[in-house]
Design a protein around this motif. Structure first.
Motif, mmCIF file in Angstrom:
data_model
loop_
_atom_site.group_PDB
_atom_site.id
_atom_site.type_symbol
_atom_site.label_atom_id
_atom_site.label_comp_id
_atom_site.label_asym_id
_atom_site.label_seq_id
_atom_site.Cartn_x
_atom_site.Cartn_y
_atom_site.Cartn_z
ATOM 1 N N ILE A 125 0.849 -1.201 0.000
ATOM 2 C CA ILE A 125 0.000 0.000 0.000
ATOM 3 C C ILE A 125 0.883 1.249 0.000
ATOM 4 C CG2 ILE A 125 -1.664 1.326 1.392
ATOM 5 C CD1 ILE A 125 -2.822 -1.492 2.228
ATOM 6 N N CYS A 126 1.918 1.246 0.803
ATOM 7 C CA CYS A 126 2.846 2.394 0.838
ATOM 8 C C CYS A 126 3.472 2.636 -0.532
ATOM 9 C CB CYS A 126 3.949 2.163 1.862
ATOM 10 S SG CYS A 126 3.391 2.248 3.573
ATOM 11 N N TRP A 177 -3.843 1.758 5.472
ATOM 12 C CA TRP A 177 -3.571 0.322 5.678
ATOM 13 C C TRP A 177 -4.845 -0.437 6.002
ATOM 14 C CZ3 TRP A 177 1.100 1.153 9.436
ATOM 15 C CH2 TRP A 177 2.222 1.548 8.694
ATOM 16 N N VAL A 212 9.123 3.571 6.056
ATOM 17 C CA VAL A 212 7.921 2.733 6.059
ATOM 18 C C VAL A 212 8.234 1.282 6.443
ATOM 19 C CG1 VAL A 212 6.603 4.186 4.474
ATOM 20 C CG2 VAL A 212 7.990 2.325 3.565
ATOM 21 N N PRO A 233 -0.408 7.203 8.911
ATOM 22 C CA PRO A 233 -0.746 8.552 9.380
ATOM 23 C C PRO A 233 -1.409 9.443 8.336
ATOM 24 C CG PRO A 233 1.529 8.486 8.716
ATOM 25 C CD PRO A 233 0.990 7.095 8.479
HETATM 26 S S1 SF4 Z 1 2.223 5.073 5.919
HETATM 27 FE FE1 SF4 Z 1 0.305 5.689 4.864
HETATM 28 S S2 SF4 Z 1 0.606 7.837 4.207
HETATM 29 FE FE2 SF4 Z 1 2.623 6.943 4.703
HETATM 30 S S3 SF4 Z 1 3.421 6.191 2.736
HETATM 31 FE FE3 SF4 Z 1 2.395 4.472 3.751
HETATM 32 S S4 SF4 Z 1 0.288 4.492 2.968
HETATM 33 FE FE4 SF4 Z 1 1.198 6.495 2.520
#
Ligand code: SF4
Length: 89
Positions: free
Chosen positions: A48-49, A87, A68, A80
């Motif tokens: 996802i990140c 997530w 991350v 955040p």
């Molecule tokens: S923690 Fe959340 S806001 Fe940060 S890079 Fe990952 S998905 Fe994006």
């Protein structure tokens, strides 16, 4: 040669060697004081990140400044994002 770019807050170089981050991840995994997520949850969070517009320098969340790979490892962590927890918690 690696481009040198400094953090606006602390002036440290924002480009961190991936091996240093991997070493930190291993240190956390091997320390029983830290509660870590399963491999499945970890991989899901990192995927996802990687698709997130706030993922910068190939290592860092632009919302919080965390690596991350470290943030996603800890069970107590949440994403955040101002859009809510991407997530899916
Ligand atoms: S923690 Fe959340 S806001 Fe940060 S890079 Fe990952 S998905 Fe994006």
């Amino acid at each position: 040669m690696e481009k040198k770019e400094n953090c606006k807050g602390c002036r440290a170089n924002v480009n961190v060697d991936i091996n240093s981050i991997e070493a930190l991840v291993e240190e956390i995994r091997n320390n029983s004081e830290f509660d870590v997520v399963s491999s499945e949850v970890y991989d899901n969070r990192l995927n996802i990140c990687k698709e997130c517009k706030d993922f910068v320098y190939g290592t860092t969340c632009n919302q919080c400044g965390c690596f991350v790979k470290v943030r996603a490892l800890l069970k107590s962590s949440v994403c955040p994002s101002y859009k809510g927890d991407l997530w899916g918690h």
